[in-house]
Design a protein around this motif. Structure first.
Motif: not given
Length: 384
Positions: A117-118, A120, A123-124, A140, A142
């Motif tokens: 996932e671009q 950030k 994604l966190e 995971y 980024n």
């Protein structure tokens, strides 16, 4: 984590206690916390409200919700759980993780999952939520999709993508070349790392176009929920060169699923006839498949008209993927003003609203009036 302050017990309690509040009123009331803005609180409350309908498994303490657009773009729990039963293997790569609903369910049948996932922050949030949900064996990453593919050296049992279907102005896009990523451009690159790619697409995509533009589609899933087509799912296999199988599902209904090859859809011939005792109305997933002639051939039903996707027979046929009505023909002059009907208009010049206005019919009730055309001309049928 940029969201750690909203995880404090007192903030979580406030969010939970106000989860049914009107968002507009809440925004005007201000935040009771000096370090948590009312906008952040509203985002979490709106997320909980969305989760109640769309993915109730996330209604747990400690779950963090992203901005509304990410929630809108995520699959529902119903469709994600369905997809989870279709695939399994050693390793899963989700190249467009987003809020991770699909990946969460798909990962149950894979030993290891990699999320790319671009965004950030998003994604966190997914990483945090998956820890809350006790999801392990996940990497995971980024990264931009292209950068990841350029540097990747791993092989995967399955690669999953949900391409962005909006442009920079948030307008929806429906052509393959307008999607990000464009599967036709990266297809060969993906097959350096897997033998199977699954792509989630808009329900407005044309199936004939997909088959013609994307080599190697082994399966197309048409996924509806309660007769609303939610998405298309295409399975692309590296060396597949046979006829694509179209699989039609109407979830949360009692209607049977249906499978037919794309070649059969194209080659089927209908039987035509006039309305008889039973009228068969295919569900929207069947209509999306374009299998109009196959329905007639497969179920031995007569089609009313080349452009009327309604079917008829003198006897009741069970396990039809749609609605079945027992009908009789009715003359327009016999329709009484003020009567209450559910109106269906198929291949007819007037819309349901125009029909109600013309005949002064009220909406609702237990009976149906069907305005349509057979090969002999316009007809009106009434359910009994």
């Amino acid at each position: 984590m940029e969201f750690s302050h909203i995880l404090r017990p007192e903030v979580q309690k406030f969010i939970k206690d106000n989860s049914r509040q009107d968002i507009t009123k809440l925004l005007l009331s201000g935040s009771p916390f000096s370090d948590v803005s009312i906008q952040e609180i509203a985002q979490q409350i709106k997320g909980r409200q969305t989760a109640e309908k769309k993915f109730p498994f996330l209604l747990q303490d400690g779950i963090v919700f992203p901005p509304q657009l990410n929630l809108e773009q995520a699959s529902s729990e119903t469709t994600a759980a369905f997809k989870a039963n279709l695939f399994s293997g050693e390793s899963l790569l989700d190249l467009t993780s987003g809020y991770g609903i699909d990946a969460y369910y798909l990962s149950a049948n894979f030993s290891k999952t990699t999320l790319v996932e671009q965004n950030k922050n998003l994604l966190e949030i997914v990483h945090h939520n998956w820890l809350v949900l006790n999801k392990i064996n996940t990497d995971y990453v980024n990264s931009d999709l292209d950068d990841f593919l350029e540097k990747n050296g791993q092989k995967f049992s399955l690669i999953y993508l949900d391409p962005a279907r909006r442009d920079t102005h948030n307008r929806k896009k429906f052509l393959l070349e307008d999607l990000s990523p464009d599967i036709t451009e990266i297809r060969n690159k993906l097959f350096e790392f897997t033998n199977k790619v699954v792509v989630k697409l808009s329900p407005l995509m044309d199936i004939s176009m997909l088959v013609s533009q994307v080599p190697g589609i082994s399966e197309i899933y048409i996924i509806a929920v309660k007769n609303e087509v939610k998405e298309l799912l295409i399975v692309i296999e590296k060396d597949f060169n046979q006829s694509t199988v179209v699989k039609i599902h109407n979830l949360e209904s009692n209607e049977p699923s249906l499978e037919v090859t794309f070649n059969t859809i194209q080659q089927s011939k209908p039987i035509f006839g006039e309305a008889s005792e039973y009228l068969y109305i295919p569900n929207n997933a069947v209509l999306k498949s374009g299998a109009f002639n196959f329905i007639s051939e497969h179920y031995n039903l007569e089609k009313l008209h080349p452009n009327t996707h309604l079917y008829t027979s003198p006897s009741f046929i069970e396990d039809f993927p749609g609605r079945i009505l027992n009908v009789v023909p009715v003359e327009a002059k016999k329709i009484e003003k003020g009567e209450r009907f559910n109106i269906i208009s198929k291949n007819y010049p007037l819309t349901p609203d125009e029909i109600k206005k013309k005949y002064k019919i009220k909406d609702g009730g237990n009976q149906y009036l069907i305005f349509t055309q057979s090969q002999k001309g316009k007809i009106i049928l009434k359910s009994i």
